[in-house]
Design an enzyme around this catalytic site. Structure first.
Site, PDB file in Angstrom:
ATOM      1  CG  ASP A 153      -3.618  -7.526  -2.331  1.00 35.85           C
ATOM      2  OD1 ASP A 153      -3.121  -6.406  -2.077  1.00 35.85           O
ATOM      3  OD2 ASP A 153      -4.615  -7.664  -3.057  1.00 35.85           O
TER       4      ASP A 153
ATOM      5  CD  GLU B  56      -8.651  -2.974  -3.202  1.00 37.80           C
ATOM      6  OE1 GLU B  56      -8.742  -3.893  -2.388  1.00 37.80           O
ATOM      7  OE2 GLU B  56      -7.654  -2.215  -3.243  1.00 37.80           O
TER       8      GLU B  56
HETATM    9  C1  BGC Z   1      -4.526   1.622   0.622  1.00 40.13           C
HETATM   10  C2  BGC Z   1      -4.689   0.820  -0.628  1.00 40.13           C
HETATM   11  C3  BGC Z   1      -4.971  -0.561  -0.231  1.00 40.13           C
HETATM   12  C4  BGC Z   1      -6.142  -0.636   0.725  1.00 40.13           C
HETATM   13  C5  BGC Z   1      -6.357  -2.042   1.186  1.00 40.13           C
HETATM   14  C6  BGC Z   1      -5.741   1.498   1.491  1.00 40.13           C
HETATM   15  O1  BGC Z   1      -5.576   2.222   2.661  1.00 40.13           O
HETATM   16  O2  BGC Z   1      -4.324   2.947   0.289  1.00 40.13           O
HETATM   17  O3  BGC Z   1      -3.555   0.861  -1.422  1.00 40.13           O
HETATM   18  O4  BGC Z   1      -5.242  -1.280  -1.389  1.00 40.13           O
HETATM   19  O5  BGC Z   1      -5.957   0.177   1.823  1.00 40.13           O
HETATM   20  O6  BGC Z   1      -7.515  -2.161   1.956  1.00 40.13           O
HETATM   21  C1  BGC Z   2      -5.185  -4.415  -3.727  1.00 41.68           C
HETATM   22  C2  BGC Z   2      -4.030  -4.644  -4.669  1.00 41.68           C
HETATM   23  C3  BGC Z   2      -3.036  -3.530  -4.538  1.00 41.68           C
HETATM   24  C4  BGC Z   2      -2.610  -3.372  -3.099  1.00 41.68           C
HETATM   25  C5  BGC Z   2      -1.613  -2.254  -2.876  1.00 41.68           C
HETATM   26  C6  BGC Z   2      -4.735  -4.089  -2.333  1.00 41.68           C
HETATM   27  O1  BGC Z   2      -5.811  -3.681  -1.553  1.00 41.68           O
HETATM   28  O2  BGC Z   2      -5.999  -5.566  -3.730  1.00 41.68           O
HETATM   29  O3  BGC Z   2      -4.503  -4.751  -5.994  1.00 41.68           O
HETATM   30  O4  BGC Z   2      -1.940  -3.776  -5.374  1.00 41.68           O
HETATM   31  O5  BGC Z   2      -3.747  -3.110  -2.311  1.00 41.68           O
HETATM   32  O6  BGC Z   2      -2.209  -1.010  -2.963  1.00 41.68           O
END
Ligand code: BGC
Ligand code: BGC
Length: 620
Positions: free
Chosen positions: A316, A509
């Site tokens: 991830d 999230e």
């Molecule tokens: C991204 C997300 C990612 C997240 C993780 C964001 O800046 O756009 O895709 O899941 O950071 O913390």
């Molecule tokens: C998320 C994932 C996601 C990734 C890419 C992460 O923060 O937990 O589910 O696929 O970002 O955006």
């Protein structure tokens, strides 16, 4: 550089050339797929079996070229002069994080951007195409104008595997129209505690739902990877136990026995692997204190060994950084992650540093070369299976599929199938005549009804993308009625019925984690009080990513519908409110009486929900 054919249609030569060709070659050869390889290089020969092509290509690769394949890099890190690194370093994959989109955010611009990355990759010594990944978690949701399907919790309420297969297929078509060939979906997490901010990404609290709806994998990929023009890689995520963390804390610790982990969280992954899911993403969370990103037993022994998973294990976003607890990734993080069995690392930014650190680990013998070869074999296998070497560019014939009327119809069908009728004193279905009062901030807002992972990572209120609001759906369904909308709920007196839309604001999230309160917002309660004071029978439509605690206020409502996060096609709500379609959705989660009851799941010893798992009324 040679002209590069697109994903499904080989580039057509000019007519005059075609005539000449017709004269020169035997007829049967004309409609054959052109192989990328006139010179007889085995890995470029599409007629050879994939394992043979992989072996041939790997035999030509330097260690550095292999390490490059193991890196997945965010597009923003490759924006300027760094673009050349894609070919020079042989980068394996590029991604768009949530909301990371080209300017302007149109399907065409996405396809152009994709082609630019692909062309940069093909400049590399061995001309290895990149994979491009996105979180298409409810439709191709970073692309303005794409069809936005309900989030998984609503789809879980449908209990309909065939519907999920069709949604996967539609999503794959929209993705293929922009070139993108990999989605970080489906989330097969089993959410056990609704305080978790990712509850809406879960199909439900019981593993049977996510396992049966893993049909979406087949919809996305096709019956086999690369089997059609719109085949994309799916990703089962997050492995393993992300929905089982204590307190529903995102990225937290799942304290569970081996038996419970296997009983509750593993079954959907078994099913996804059976469907040859392209990739599996590792969870940020821990199991009994041990980070999954370094968990060799679960990744290598269980997933790859016991389950026989053949695809790519991807980490991830920055997930390997967390293994040793210190910020950024250390050499120890890289070593632990790769040795645990991770094949591709979502770096996402500092790719040169990642490659350097991994090289040092391999050179010192701390990471075996066989481990690198296993990872690269898996990555290249998926690329060959997808047909990327033959058709690396976006399939422009599918670009018009993005947000097409057919896909919006399918999304509307999904919305009406996802609604769960929880209470009804007979006020529903609504009459199409008379005076209908509509209230609440969620009534007329595509952003609120779509939730997180919609155009941006966190999502936001407003007209974030084209769609139909629930209010617009109501107006269209009842042209003969007088429909009045007041966001604040004032002026309900004299109406026959009030439909009030309230719920949650978008989040994604950990930003959606709640400690205790799962009550309605004070502003929403005020709207409801306003309408009640007018003495009008009230239908409440809850727009939320999880059950909210409504035990007390509900006593005053004539009807309650859980609409979850329906996405861009709000008309599906009106389809049910007016009885064109009966409600058929069933609760994918247990509905708590109070937050203090959580976690609350079907099968618990002292199970006492407000509405039980599987509950759902219909019309007489
Ligand atoms: C991204 C997300 C990612 C997240 C993780 C964001 O800046 O756009 O895709 O899941 O950071 O913390
Ligand atoms: C998320 C994932 C996601 C990734 C890419 C992460 O923060 O937990 O589910 O696929 O970002 O955006």
């Amino acid at each position: 550089m040679n002209p590069t054919p697109s994903r499904s249609s080989p580039r057509r030569p000019p007519a005059a050339l075609l005539v000449l060709l017709l004269l020169l070659v035997p007829l049967h050869a004309c409609d054959r797929e052109p192989t990328a390889d006139p010179a007889g290089v085995p890995y470029l020969d599409a007629s050879r079996p994939v394992p043979e092509r992989v072996a041939d290509l790997m035999g030509r690769m330097t260690l550095d070229e292999k390490l490059g394949q193991m890196a997945m890099v965010e597009r923003r890190a490759l924006g300027g002069r760094e673009r050349g690194d894609v070919g020079a370093l042989g980068i394996g994959a590029v991604l768009s994080g949530g909301g990371s989109a080209p300017e302007p955010n149109t399907a065409e611009a996405w396809a152009d951007m994709y082609d630019e990355f692909q062309e940069a990759a093909l400049e590399g010594r061995l001309r290895i195409p990149v994979l491009y990944g996105v979180d298409a978690v409810h439709g191709h949701n970073n692309v303005h104008g794409a069809t936005i399907f309900p989030h998984n919790i609503g789809l879980g309420a449908t209990r309909d595997p065939e519907l999920l297969r069709r949604i996967g297929e539609a999503t794959a078509r929209e993705m293929a129209g922009t070139g993108v060939d990999w989605t970080f979906a489906p989330c097969l997490c089993v959410a056990r505690d609704e305080r978790w901010g990712r509850t809406y990404e879960s199909f439900g609290e019981d593993p049977e739902i996510a396992a049966s709806l893993a049909t979406v994998v087949t919809g996305l990929q096709g019956r086999e990877i690369g089997g059609g023009p719109a085949s994309v890689l799916a990703t089962a995520k997050h492995f393993l136990g992300d929905g089982g963390t204590t307190g529903g804390v995102d990225q937290g610790d799942a304290e569970a026995s081996d038996a419970e982990l296997r009983r509750v969280h593993l079954p959907p992954f078994v099913e996804a692997v059976r469907r040859d899911v392209g990739a599996v993403m590792v969870s940020y969370s821990s199991w009994n204190g041990a980070k999954l990103h370094g968990h060799r037993r679960l990744i290598t022994d269980v997933l790859k060994g016991e389950l026989g998973f053949r695809g790519i294990v991807v980490s991830d976003w920055g997930g390997i950084d967390q293994i040793d607890g210190a910020e950024h990734f250390s050499a120890a993080d890289v070593r632990a992650a790769v040795n645990a069995g991770i094949d591709m690392v979502m770096v996402p930014m500092a790719y040169a540093d990642f490659i350097d650190k991994l090289r040092a680990e391999v050179e010192s013998g701390a990471v075996p070369v066989e481990r690198i070869d296993d990872a690269v074999r898996r990555i290249l296998t998926r690329k060959f299976q997808l047909g990327l070497f033959e058709r690396p560019l976006a399939d422009r014939s599918l670009t018009a599929a993005v947000g097409s009327p057919e896909h919006r119809d399918l999304a509307r069908e999904a919305v009406r199938r996802s609604l769960v009728l929880l209470r009804n004193d007979g006020v529903l279905p609504l009459a199409r005549s008379g005076r209908i009062f509509v209230a609440g901030r969620h009534a007329d807002d595509v952003g609120l009804q779509s939730g997180g992972w919609t155009m941006t990572w966190q999502g936001e209120a407003g007209r974030v993308t084209p769609g139909t609001t629930i209010l617009e759906g109501i107006r269209a369904a009842a042209p003969g009625a007088a429909v009045t909308y007041a966001r604040d709920g004032r002026g309900a007196a004299g109406h026959d019925v009030a439909v009030v839309m309230v719920g949650e604001e978008p989040y994604a999230e950990y930003a959606g984690d709640r400690r205790d309160a799962l009550e309605l917002a004070p502003a929403d309660l005020a709207v409801l009080r306003e309408v009640r004071a007018a003495g009008v029978p009230t239908v409440v439509v809850l727009v939320s990513g999880r059950p909210l605690v409504v035990t007390e206020p509900m006593e005053e409502w004539s009807a309650l519908v859980a609409a979850w996060l329906p996405g861009s096609e709000g008309a599906g709500v009106a389809d049910v409110l007016f009885g064109d379609h009966p409600p058929t959705g069933r609760l994918p989660v247990s509905w708590p009486r109070r937050a203090a009851q959580l976690p609350l799941n079907v099968g618990d010893a002292d199970y006492d929900p407000l509405f039980p798992y599987g509950f759902g009324l219909t019309y007489p």
